[in-house]
Structure formats: structure tokens, C-alpha cells
Scaffold this active site. Structure first.
Site, PDB file in Angstrom:
ATOM      1  N   GLY A  67       0.842  -1.187   0.000  1.00  0.00           N
ATOM      2  CA  GLY A  67       0.000   0.000   0.000  1.00  0.00           C
ATOM      3  C   GLY A  67       0.874   1.231   0.000  1.00  0.00           C
TER       4      GLY A  67
ATOM      5  N   GLN B 132       3.026  10.021   1.108  1.00  0.00           N
ATOM      6  CA  GLN B 132       4.324   9.340   1.048  1.00  0.00           C
ATOM      7  C   GLN B 132       5.130   9.710  -0.189  1.00  0.00           C
ATOM      8  OE1 GLN B 132       2.593   5.246   2.069  1.00  0.00           O
ATOM      9  NE2 GLN B 132       4.650   5.159   2.915  1.00  0.00           N
TER      10      GLN B 132
ATOM     11  N   CYS C  42       6.974  -0.072   6.670  1.00  0.00           N
ATOM     12  CA  CYS C  42       6.456   1.066   5.908  1.00  0.00           C
ATOM     13  C   CYS C  42       7.522   1.517   4.916  1.00  0.00           C
ATOM     14  CB  CYS C  42       6.117   2.199   6.881  1.00  0.00           C
ATOM     15  SG  CYS C  42       5.478   3.671   6.080  1.00  0.00           S
ATOM     16  N   LEU C  43       7.082   1.830   3.700  1.00  0.00           N
ATOM     17  CA  LEU C  43       8.019   2.309   2.680  1.00  0.00           C
ATOM     18  C   LEU C  43       8.762   3.551   3.155  1.00  0.00           C
ATOM     19  CD1 LEU C  43       5.757   2.069  -0.509  1.00  0.00           C
ATOM     20  CD2 LEU C  43       7.604   0.517   0.146  1.00  0.00           C
TER      21      LEU C  43
ATOM     22  N   HIS D 248      -3.338   1.194   8.306  1.00  0.00           N
ATOM     23  CA  HIS D 248      -1.990   1.754   8.169  1.00  0.00           C
ATOM     24  C   HIS D 248      -2.002   2.905   7.144  1.00  0.00           C
ATOM     25  CE1 HIS D 248       2.557   1.150   7.779  1.00  0.00           C
ATOM     26  NE2 HIS D 248       2.270   1.980   6.802  1.00  0.00           N
ATOM     27  N   GLU D 249      -2.653   2.667   6.006  1.00  0.00           N
ATOM     28  CA  GLU D 249      -2.662   3.683   4.947  1.00  0.00           C
ATOM     29  C   GLU D 249      -3.512   4.886   5.338  1.00  0.00           C
ATOM     30  OE1 GLU D 249      -0.434   3.486   2.801  1.00  0.00           O
ATOM     31  OE2 GLU D 249       0.020   1.390   3.186  1.00  0.00           O
TER      32      GLU D 249
ATOM     33  N   HIS E 131      -1.763   7.351   7.441  1.00  0.00           N
ATOM     34  CA  HIS E 131      -0.865   8.272   6.732  1.00  0.00           C
ATOM     35  C   HIS E 131      -1.591   9.560   6.324  1.00  0.00           C
ATOM     36  CE1 HIS E 131       2.922   6.200   6.387  1.00  0.00           C
ATOM     37  NE2 HIS E 131       2.409   5.130   5.810  1.00  0.00           N
TER      38      HIS E 131
HETATM   39 ZN    ZN Z   1       3.331   3.335   5.625  1.00  0.00          ZN
END
Ligand code: ZN
Length: 181
Positions: free
Chosen positions: A43, A48, A91-92, A133-134, A137
Site C-alpha cells: 500500500g 508518502q 512502511c516504505l 496503516h494507509e 498516513h
Molecule cells: Zn506506511
């Protein structure tokens, strides 16, 4: 697009709702989805990559099926949640950090899709965790913010190092800035 890392201001902001679908938003979403697969994320949220808008993409099946079926969620909102689930997240935007996080086990979420249809989905297990999680953000929250203060303190060195690197990166984009490198 380049992924913003922990410490970047755009990751701490509450993202703005999308008021309507425009060609710019559509092309941004194409790039967002491309970036998600390229970075092997399950995701990715618009902040991000530097755009503070309420958009995220995810594909909970891809790592197993290798068939791309991105789900694009615009202006997502949870309408129901239930239960409890603890699982390891990464997480990215926070490379090489993996920690157990407590989430709701089941969620019901409403969002607009690419055609601006209002969609309601029910998710549980891994999928529910990804959605939470997304969506976090979009509210300026990273998964490490959900950890206990002690756990977060233990990660202090790693997080500070990522944040120090982030502060050297260019901040935010207005809408699309492809050569943001
Ligand atoms: Zn993340």
C-alpha cells in the site's frame, strides 16, 4: 516518484480531501500505483510521495498472486471497526523498521473510487491492517507513532538516522513534480 521518509513534514500533516476527479489527480494516481509496485509495497498513501491529499492505493493480494489489482481509495473513512489484531508492520517511509502494531481486526470503510463512485468495503485480517496503516498516513500518523513510548524510544537511533536523511530531501509537491529527485 520518490518516497518521502520518516521525518518529512508532509508525513505529519492531515491530508486535504479531494474535491473532484481531475486529469491531474488521475495521472498522479497512475504514478502512485506505479511507485507502489516498483517499491514492492502492499500500500502507499499520497503523502508518502509528497502530495497531501486523501488518497491511497493498496493491493493486498499482489505479493501472493502476482496479479496486479490495485484498489484506489479516495477520501476514505472508516464507518465501523471491531476486534483486535496484532501484527508486524513495516512502511516504505520507514525503511528497515518492523514492529508489532495493534489494530482493529475488522473494519468497514467508505471511499470514492476512480470513477467517483461511493464504495463500501468490509475488510479483516491483513487487509484491514493495511487499510488502517494507509488511512493513518492521511492523518499524519506513521505506524511507529502507535508503538508504546518505550518501544519508540528503543527505535530512537534508527528513526533519528532516517529523519536526518529525510531533512535533506526536498519537501512536498504542489500537485505533480516528476523530477523531484
Ligand atoms: Zn506506511
Amino acid at each position: 516518484m520518490r518516497v518521502k521518509t520518516y521525518g518529512c513534514e508532509v508525513l505529519k500533516k492531515i491530508a486535504e480531501p479531494v474535491s473532484e476527479m481531475t486529469p491531474e489527480i488521475e495521472s498522479f494516481i497512475d504514478d502512485l500505483v506505479h511507485t507502489m509496485y516498483e517499491t514492492e509495497g502492499v500500500g502507499i498513501a499520497a503523502p508518502q510521495v509528497g502530495l497531501s491529499k486523501r488518497i491511497f492505493a493498496c493491493d493486498p493480494q499482489y505479493s501472493e498472486t502476482k496479479v496486479k489489482k490495485p484498489i484506489i481509495c479516495i477520501n476514505p473513512e472508516f464507518i465501523k471497526y471491531d476486534g483486535e489484531r496484532i501484527s508486524e508492520e513495516g512502511c516504505l517511509s520507514i525503511p528497515d523498521v518492523f514492529e508489532k502494531v495493534k489494530r482493529f481486526e475488522k473494519v468497514e470503510m467508505q471511499y470514492r473510487d476512480l470513477k467517483w463512485n461511493l464504495i463500501t468495503i468490509e475488510a479483516d485480517d491483513v487487509f484491514a491492517t493495511i487499510l488502517q496503516h494507509e488511512l493513518d498516513h492521511l492523518n499524519g500518523v506513521s505506524f511507529v507513532d502507535k508503538l508504546t513510548p518505550i518501544r519508540k524510544m528503543a527505535l530512537g537511533f534508527k528513526l533519528n538516522r532516517i529523519a536526518a536523511r529525510s531533512s535533506k530531501m526536498k519537501e512536498g509537491i504542489e500537485i505533480i513534480n516528476k523530477d523531484d529527485s
